[in-house]
Design a protein around this motif. Sequence first.
Motif, PDB file in Angstrom:
ATOM      1  N   ARG A  61     -41.030   7.581  -3.787  1.00  0.00           N
ATOM      2  CA  ARG A  61     -40.159   6.426  -3.529  1.00  0.00           C
ATOM      3  C   ARG A  61     -40.554   5.235  -4.400  1.00  0.00           C
ATOM      4  O   ARG A  61     -39.692   4.526  -4.930  1.00  0.00           O
ATOM      5  N   ASN A  62     -41.858   5.022  -4.570  1.00  0.00           N
ATOM      6  CA  ASN A  62     -42.309   3.925  -5.429  1.00  0.00           C
ATOM      7  C   ASN A  62     -41.884   4.143  -6.877  1.00  0.00           C
ATOM      8  O   ASN A  62     -41.473   3.198  -7.567  1.00  0.00           O
ATOM      9  N   ARG A  63     -41.973   5.395  -7.333  1.00  0.00           N
ATOM     10  CA  ARG A  63     -41.542   5.693  -8.703  1.00  0.00           C
ATOM     11  C   ARG A  63     -40.030   5.510  -8.834  1.00  0.00           C
ATOM     12  O   ARG A  63     -39.551   4.953  -9.825  1.00  0.00           O
ATOM     13  N   ALA A  64     -39.286   5.993  -7.858  1.00  0.00           N
ATOM     14  CA  ALA A  64     -37.823   5.896  -7.916  1.00  0.00           C
ATOM     15  C   ALA A  64     -37.347   4.451  -7.802  1.00  0.00           C
ATOM     16  O   ALA A  64     -36.276   4.096  -8.316  1.00  0.00           O
ATOM     17  N   SER A  65     -38.140   3.578  -7.146  1.00  0.00           N
ATOM     18  CA  SER A  65     -37.753   2.171  -6.973  1.00  0.00           C
ATOM     19  C   SER A  65     -37.696   1.425  -8.303  1.00  0.00           C
ATOM     20  O   SER A  65     -37.053   0.374  -8.398  1.00  0.00           O
ATOM     21  N   ASN A  66     -38.343   1.974  -9.330  1.00  0.00           N
ATOM     22  CA  ASN A  66     -38.284   1.338 -10.648  1.00  0.00           C
ATOM     23  C   ASN A  66     -36.907   1.476 -11.288  1.00  0.00           C
ATOM     24  O   ASN A  66     -36.542   0.704 -12.180  1.00  0.00           O
ATOM     25  N   SER A  67     -36.156   2.481 -10.837  1.00  0.00           N
ATOM     26  CA  SER A  67     -34.844   2.739 -11.435  1.00  0.00           C
ATOM     27  C   SER A  67     -33.689   2.554 -10.453  1.00  0.00           C
ATOM     28  O   SER A  67     -32.559   2.318 -10.882  1.00  0.00           O
ATOM     29  N   TYR A  68     -33.961   2.677  -9.147  1.00  0.00           N
ATOM     30  CA  TYR A  68     -32.884   2.639  -8.164  1.00  0.00           C
ATOM     31  C   TYR A  68     -33.231   1.651  -7.064  1.00  0.00           C
ATOM     32  O   TYR A  68     -34.402   1.409  -6.760  1.00  0.00           O
ATOM     33  N   GLN A  69     -32.202   1.129  -6.450  1.00  0.00           N
ATOM     34  CA  GLN A  69     -32.387   0.137  -5.393  1.00  0.00           C
ATOM     35  C   GLN A  69     -32.493   0.815  -4.034  1.00  0.00           C
ATOM     36  O   GLN A  69     -31.611   1.561  -3.626  1.00  0.00           O
ATOM     37  N   ASN A  70     -33.592   0.550  -3.352  1.00  0.00           N
ATOM     38  CA  ASN A  70     -33.830   1.078  -2.001  1.00  0.00           C
ATOM     39  C   ASN A  70     -33.555   2.583  -1.887  1.00  0.00           C
ATOM     40  O   ASN A  70     -32.735   3.020  -1.069  1.00  0.00           O
TER      41      ASN A  70
END
Length: 270
Positions: A135-144
């Motif tokens: 989730r932390n990695r995905a938060s760099n590209s996507y919102q919530n």
Amino acid sequence: MVRKILGKTRFTSLIVLSAVFIVSCGSTKNVPYFQDVSLDAQSELSNTAKFTEPVIQADDILSVSIFTIDPATGMIVNQVASQVMGTQGNAASTQNATPSTSGFIVDKNGEIELSLLGKMKVAGLTTFQAKDLIRNRASNSYQNPNVQVRFANFKITILGEVTKPASYIIPNEKVSILDALGLAGDLTIYGRRENVILIRDIDGKKEFARINLNSKDIFTSPYYYLRQNDVIYVEPNKGKAATLNQARTQTIALIGTALTVVAALVARLF
């Protein structure tokens, strides 16, 4: 002479059948579970076994789903998983499962590779910790982003005197030995409840444990909660052996009777 022989044969058969009946009845006394649980069991069972979350290891298969505000974006992130996904849902026998197991394989370096997110080291983490990492990695590209991670190959094998012996894929990593036996349709009347064998792999070595389902001590046992790839074997009791041998014993008795009668007739002729 013949009547006397037949009379002895009937008496012998009666003894054999009586023995089988006694053995079968004797084995049923161990059928009920938790025989030593008293009326104040609520206080006695307060200190139950503690569940320890399993950690991810190399060659595990993880089911990873990432949901974003834009459904199309989520499909792009999960597209590799969708290509290898098998049937998901409740626990099911591997006999009914699809040939390919769903999810992402953890490689020898302890990493998985997700579309657009790249490689991430997950070995040594619990699924909860891996979810936070992704989730932390995905938060760099996507919102919530909303992330779900679980084991896709959490397998338990149940053999022996159960109704449905098979290997089962468990969608929930917190599974007890009672849950597993319930999936297998419970023990048959011939299963030895006081001597259930659990086989577990620990660092490449086999560990064996004997579990007594007749005792409440099972709830405090370190083997109450199962781990991935555990094998449960339910040994047959003496009643099962007696049942299997009953037909053979009757056949041998009949053959013996026939031979005795023939021998008596031949003796009378000579």
